[in-house]
Design a protein around this motif. Structure first.
Motif, mmCIF file in Angstrom:
data_model
loop_
_atom_site.group_PDB
_atom_site.id
_atom_site.type_symbol
_atom_site.label_atom_id
_atom_site.label_comp_id
_atom_site.label_asym_id
_atom_site.label_seq_id
_atom_site.Cartn_x
_atom_site.Cartn_y
_atom_site.Cartn_z
ATOM 1 N N ASN A 268 -12.066 1.946 5.062
ATOM 2 C CA ASN A 268 -12.784 2.521 6.212
ATOM 3 C C ASN A 268 -12.182 2.164 7.571
ATOM 4 O O ASN A 268 -12.702 2.577 8.600
ATOM 5 N N PHE A 269 -11.085 1.398 7.602
ATOM 6 C CA PHE A 269 -10.525 0.916 8.867
ATOM 7 C C PHE A 269 -10.126 2.054 9.801
ATOM 8 O O PHE A 269 -10.440 2.027 10.994
ATOM 9 N N GLU A 270 -9.445 3.041 9.262
ATOM 10 C CA GLU A 270 -9.000 4.183 10.083
ATOM 11 C C GLU A 270 -10.195 4.864 10.751
ATOM 12 O O GLU A 270 -10.195 5.112 11.955
ATOM 13 N N GLU A 271 -11.224 5.159 9.957
ATOM 14 C CA GLU A 271 -12.397 5.873 10.464
ATOM 15 C C GLU A 271 -13.222 5.015 11.428
ATOM 16 O O GLU A 271 -13.614 5.472 12.499
ATOM 17 N N GLU A 272 -13.489 3.758 11.045
ATOM 18 C CA GLU A 272 -14.399 2.895 11.812
ATOM 19 C C GLU A 272 -13.743 2.235 13.031
ATOM 20 O O GLU A 272 -14.425 1.963 14.015
ATOM 21 N N VAL A 273 -12.450 1.965 12.957
ATOM 22 C CA VAL A 273 -11.782 1.245 14.050
ATOM 23 C C VAL A 273 -10.871 2.162 14.848
ATOM 24 O O VAL A 273 -11.062 2.357 16.047
ATOM 25 N N ILE A 274 -9.880 2.744 14.202
ATOM 26 C CA ILE A 274 -8.877 3.546 14.908
ATOM 27 C C ILE A 274 -9.500 4.794 15.546
ATOM 28 O O ILE A 274 -9.173 5.140 16.675
#
Length: 105
Positions: A9-15
């Motif tokens: 989920n890093f791309e969606e939640e952070v980036i």
């Protein structure tokens, strides 16, 4: 609200986040990480809706830790508009972390 960031989920939640993000890289066995937990929890409450605050377990998410060259924990990565804008390492007083977060707003 405190988030749990993972490789999935890093791309969606952070980036792709439309607000700044504080990412706390930690491990369950890390003493300084445990010292920072109540401070990070307080920041999640204080900046709710203005800055997304979340954690990455560096043992479970070693690909993310490697991608961001996490060599020491706790490490705090600050993202704004999908870009890494600052990195802090080690335990610190709440006011220092808060001043860094204020600079993102």
């Amino acid at each position: 609200m405190e988030y749990k960031f993972t490789t999935a989920n890093f791309e969606e939640e952070v980036i792709k986040s439309d607000i700044p993000v504080l990412v706390d890289f930690y491990a369950d066995w890390c003493g300084p990480c445990k010292m920072m937990m109540p401070i990070v929890d307080k920041m999640a409450e204080k900046y709710d809706g203005k800055i997304k605050v979340g954690k990455v377990n560096s043992d479970e998410e070693n690909q993310l830790a490697a991608k961001y060259n996490i060599m020491s924990i706790p490490s705090f990565l600050l993202f704004k508009n999908g870009e890494l804008v600052d990195t802090l390492t080690g335990a610190m007083p709440a006011d220092i972390l808060a001043s860094k977060l204020d600079s993102l707003l």
